[in-house]
Design an enzyme around this catalytic site. Structure first.
Site, PDB file in Angstrom:
ATOM      1  N   LYS A  42      29.310 -37.077 -63.843  1.00 47.80           N
ATOM      2  CA  LYS A  42      28.867 -36.559 -62.555  1.00 47.80           C
ATOM      3  C   LYS A  42      27.517 -35.848 -62.568  1.00 47.80           C
ATOM      4  O   LYS A  42      27.184 -35.150 -63.507  1.00 47.80           O
ATOM      5  CB  LYS A  42      29.909 -35.571 -62.026  1.00 47.80           C
ATOM      6  CG  LYS A  42      31.226 -36.228 -61.678  1.00 47.80           C
ATOM      7  CD  LYS A  42      31.232 -36.750 -60.272  1.00 47.80           C
ATOM      8  CE  LYS A  42      31.548 -35.613 -59.350  1.00 47.80           C
ATOM      9  NZ  LYS A  42      31.870 -36.027 -58.021  1.00 47.80           N
ATOM     10  N   HIS A  90      24.286 -44.955 -35.750  1.00 45.07           N
ATOM     11  CA  HIS A  90      25.733 -44.903 -36.029  1.00 45.07           C
ATOM     12  C   HIS A  90      26.023 -45.048 -37.525  1.00 45.07           C
ATOM     13  O   HIS A  90      27.072 -45.547 -37.908  1.00 45.07           O
ATOM     14  CB  HIS A  90      26.493 -45.991 -35.253  1.00 45.07           C
ATOM     15  CG  HIS A  90      26.099 -46.097 -33.812  1.00 45.07           C
ATOM     16  ND1 HIS A  90      26.697 -45.359 -32.818  1.00 45.07           N
ATOM     17  CD2 HIS A  90      25.118 -46.831 -33.205  1.00 45.07           C
ATOM     18  CE1 HIS A  90      26.126 -45.653 -31.637  1.00 45.07           C
ATOM     19  NE2 HIS A  90      25.161 -46.531 -31.859  1.00 45.07           N
TER      20      HIS A  90
END
Ligand code: ARG
Length: 457
Positions: free
Chosen positions: A282, A155
């Site tokens: 980035k 999960h």
């Protein structure tokens, strides 16, 4: 001038001609078309359907055309209807009357079927090699990081400790099955349709075993209607390629997560990442994102093939011309994805320290803590409850099971003693899981060795 000019009194409308034409995408099969024609010419020569000398001339002519296309001396006419028409037309230009004999006992329907099969057989082999390369990179990396502890997830919640090598080898197993599936698709592609004719074979005394042998087919299509109208091998290959893309896409998703500052489990090499035009900080995992995105194309190609085929009566129908763009796109896309993906994995920097830190914080040794009590005689359900209480206590005190003092353990359950710290050390948790299929370092190394042997067979 069209092949069927005798029956027709008008040339096709120019725009309709473009609509009808497949040359823009089937010209990539020129080599296979010529190989198929050479085998066919040799066979009809041997069976006495045309003169041996004519067969020889045709074969020489076709070899010349192949050499000229390869060298660039001959360009494929973009206005031709398809590659078959173009090559036969060129042969007739070069040989005159003799060239016109090639198409005896053959139809474009069995011709195109043999071309696609020959073409895809090569492509399947190439893809298999590429998948093997990726598996080999995974095995090397898995060996290198066989003892690197990381959190395993269910999960997307930290669940139990595993090793990075174990995680990588999961993908190796998926890809091994992909190879098996590719071989299955190959087997069904490896049947020769030539001799099926337009749909009902021919009255000429052809010998299909000769063409099958010359072209290297293991089988011969046993029913002529099926021979010309079977595209199962395209659908099957597209299915296999779709499953490969599912695997690459899941892997990409993980790479993308692992590259985030929230995880920082890996860092991609500069050569396989991109920057931002506006945000100087980035470094983006574009290659992995593109692979994930391109899975959509390949699933689309599979859907195209299934939908094109599902409603057509036997045997050949022109709908089937739509098979090529779909299967070629699926093949091209998977090859491109693997070409970028494998070196991206090979060159990525693994950050074991970050994996280890993430593993320490998620109570992923809680099962082992409970198992410790079970080994001391407690029923598992009681041990589970006691450990749950301890985890809640740790969360309240902002600490971990490793750091919680023994008194706190004893307050919750008398059975605990100092040995618990050893039992819940992440390294012991991982190395204790050495049953077949488990994440222990020794397992990972054995598995990598086994897989390497399998792919070198
Ligand atoms: N271009 C055609 C295709 O790709 C070749 C076969 C044409 N046969 C025909 N009867 N029109 O399917």
């Amino acid at each position: 001038m069209k092949l069927w000019a005798g029956r027709f009194s008008k040339e096709a409308d120019k725009k309709t001609n473009d609509f009808n034409s497949s040359i823009s995408f089937d010209s990539r099969m020129y080599r296979e078309d010529i190989e198929g024609s050479i085998a066919h010419a040799e066979m009809i020569g041997e069976c006495g359907i045309i003169e041996k000398s004519e067969a020889e001339a045709i074969i020489k002519g076709l070899e010349g055309i192949l050499a000229d296309i390869d060298s660039g001396a001959l360009t494929i006419d973009p206005d031709a209807e398809d590659i078959h028409t173009f090559i036969e037309g060129e042969l007739t230009k070069r040989l005159g009357q003799t060239g016109k004999r090639l198409h005896t006992a053959r139809s474009r329907n069995d011709q195109v079927a043999v071309d696609i099969r020959l073409y895809l057989k090569k492509q399947i082999k190439e893809i298999e090699t590429q998948v093997k390369e990726l598996i080999s990179v995974l095995c090397d990396k898995a060996e290198q990081y066989s003892d690197t502890v990381m959190p395993g997830y269910t999960h997307l919640q930290r669940a139990q400790p595993i090793t990075f090598g174990h995680h990588l080898m999961a993908y190796a197993e998926m890809l091994l099955r992909d190879i098996d599936r590719l071989r299955g698709a190959y087997r069904h592609t490896d049947a020769m349709p030539l001799g099926s004719g337009a749909l009902a074979t021919t009255t000429y005394p052809i010998d299909r075993t000769i063409t099958a042998r010359l072209l290297g087919f293991a089988d011969i299509c046993q029913n002529s209607l099926d021979g010309v109208s079977d595209r199962d091998f395209c659908m099957e290959l597209a299915s296999v390629l779709s499953i490969i893309m599912v695997h690459l896409s899941r892997f990409s998703e993980e790479i993308i997560m692992w590259c985030s500052w929230e995880f920082k489990f890996v860092e991609l090499d500069d050569a396989f990442s991109t920057g931002s035009s506006i945000m100087p900080q980035k470094k983006n995992p574009d290659i992995a994102e593109l692979v994930r995105g391109k899975s959509g194309r390949v699933f689309g190609d599979l859907m195209t093939l299934l939908t094109v085929m599902k409603g057509i009566a036997l045997a050949y129908n022109k709908d089937m011309q739509e098979d090529k763009e779909a299967i070629f796109d699926a093949v091209d896309t998977v090859k491109m994805c693997l070409t970028a993906f494998t070196p991206m994995i090979d060159t990525m920097k693994v950050l074991p320290g970050n994996m280890r830190r993430a593993a320490a914080k998620g109570f992923i040794n809680a099962t082992d803590c409970a198992d410790y009590l079970v080994k001391k005689g407690l029923p598992f359900r009681d041990a589970y409850k006691a450990t749950g209480t301890l985890v809640a206590l740790c969360i309240e005190k902002n600490t971990t099971l490793e750091e919680l003092p023994i008194e706190e353990y004893k307050n919750v359950c008398e059975t605990f003693d100092e040995g618990v710290y050893e039992a819940i050390s992440l390294e012991n948790c991982v190395n204790g899981r050495k049953v077949l299929g488990g994440p222990a370092g020794e397992n990972v190394r054995a598995q990598a060795k086994r897989v390497k042997e399998l792919i070198s067979e």
